[in-house]
Design an enzyme around this catalytic site. Structure first.
Site, PDB file in Angstrom:
ATOM      1  N   PHE A 158       0.882  -0.947  -0.207  1.00 31.69           N
ATOM      2  CA  PHE A 158      -0.018  -0.036   0.004  1.00 31.69           C
ATOM      3  C   PHE A 158       1.003   1.151   0.010  1.00 31.69           C
ATOM      4  O   PHE A 158       1.799   1.177   0.739  1.00 31.69           O
ATOM      5  CB  PHE A 158      -1.030  -0.011   1.232  1.00 31.69           C
ATOM      6  CG  PHE A 158      -1.750  -1.206   1.702  1.00 31.69           C
ATOM      7  CD1 PHE A 158      -3.021  -1.157   1.119  1.00 31.69           C
ATOM      8  CD2 PHE A 158      -1.096  -2.195   2.356  1.00 31.69           C
ATOM      9  CE1 PHE A 158      -3.906  -2.153   1.272  1.00 31.69           C
ATOM     10  CE2 PHE A 158      -2.208  -3.499   2.395  1.00 31.69           C
ATOM     11  CZ  PHE A 158      -3.455  -3.364   1.924  1.00 31.69           C
ATOM     12  N   ASP A 159       0.280   2.243  -0.717  1.00 28.21           N
ATOM     13  CA  ASP A 159       0.912   3.659  -0.659  1.00 28.21           C
ATOM     14  C   ASP A 159       0.414   4.092   0.723  1.00 28.21           C
ATOM     15  O   ASP A 159      -0.756   3.618   1.270  1.00 28.21           O
ATOM     16  CB  ASP A 159       0.587   4.537  -1.730  1.00 28.21           C
ATOM     17  CG  ASP A 159       1.004   5.904  -1.529  1.00 28.21           C
ATOM     18  OD1 ASP A 159       2.282   6.193  -1.143  1.00 28.21           O
ATOM     19  OD2 ASP A 159       0.294   6.877  -2.080  1.00 28.21           O
TER      20      ASP A 159
END
Length: 306
Positions: A158-159
């Site tokens: 995930f960012d």
């Protein structure tokens, strides 16, 4: 008996699960009627895996005889008639997917909440935006590559800003620059960030991870962010305050993410910035999260002459 809400529910479109590019080209060039006939004529032709197929297979492998941890539901713009090819392909590939909504061209996002969906993956950006607006984690699966299933462990990356977290900090960066961003994050290091659209999905993954011994857990998560010190501290303290587990955290300070995602072995990566998603998709499956300031229309009056 397990409660229905204990499950992680994933909604996925036909084009995210299978390679439907040939039939989609028929739809775009010849229209709906030709597309429907094409699908019926090729009803017995098994569809090849799409970009998100490997992810789905690993998610479903988390289930066992006593515990259904994950359910995957097909949410498709096909009609029931043309969707028969999709279900035939699901059966051929041995995927335990039994529930579906076929909407005959209308957007299926309306059924996201009805099915209790935690994550919606689609190749249609408009459907994804509608699902996000309704409060469901959602991402547009972009054409690209997925890593071969070399290991059984499910790896999701995930960012941070505008994905796991809100875009509160990213707005400061976009509007006032890096120095103002770093100063604000240092000042607010002990104040947890508000949650973003994928906070609930990450919480659900953490809950499933808690059922396993950490040494043998079949799920591994990573935060892959352009942040670097001193902006790292607020992120770490936020995850701690949320009691959310992240197995790996990469603070890249603006370096290109793609090769790090490949090194991690990501089955999928979620980011709000289209440029990051595009480069990542050359190496791993990637989903664009059209949320936050990076995805808002640019006010031309605010754009400087450069």
């Amino acid at each position: 008996m397990q409660q229905e809400r204990d499950k992680l529910v994933i909604g996925i479109s036909s084009r995210a699960l299978f390679d439907l590019e040939d039939s989609h080209r028929v739809f775009e060039t010849q229209g709906r009627e030709a597309y429907c006939q094409y699908q019926i004529d090729h009803e017995e032709d098994v569809l090849e895996p799409g970009v998100a197929f490997g992810l789905v297979k690993k998610l479903l492998a988390l289930n066992d005889e006593t515990h259904e941890r994950v359910e995957v539901i097909l949410l498709s713009r096909n009609s029931a008639d043309t969707g028969l090819r999709v279900f035939n392909s699901i059966s051929h590939h041995g995927l335990p997917i039994t529930r579906a909504a076929f909407t005959s061209g209308d957007s299926p996002w309306r059924y996201v909440a009805a099915f209790g969906t935690d994550l919606f993956l689609s190749a249609d950006a408009d459907d994804v935006r509608a699902a996000l607006a309704a409060g469901c984690a959602a991402a547009t699966i972009v054409p690209g590559h997925s890593l071969p299933a070399a290991e059984a462990c499910l790896k999701i990356a995930f960012d941070g800003d505008a994905v796991i977290f809100s875009d509160e900090a990213e707005r400061i960066f976009k509007q006032h620059g890096l120095a103002a961003f770093a100063a604000a994050e240092t000042k607010d290091a002990s104040r947890p960030l508000p949650g973003g659209p994928f906070k609930g999905f990450l919480e659900a993954l953490t809950r499933i991870q808690g059922e396993y011994d950490p040494a043998t857990c079949p799920i591994r998560t990573a935060l892959v962010t352009s942040r670097s010190a001193p902006a790292h501290e607020r992120v770490i303290r936020t995850l701690r305050a949320w009691h959310i587990r992240i197995d790996e955290a990469l603070f890249l300070g603006g370096m290109t993410k793609a090769r790090f995602l490949r090194a991690f072995g990501a089955d999928i990566f979620f980011d709000d910035q289209a440029t990051h998603v595009g480069s990542a998709a050359e190496m791993v499956a990637a989903g664009h999260v059209p949320h936050g300031i990076a995805n808002e229309p640019v006010d031309q009056a605010d754009v400087s002459d450069v």
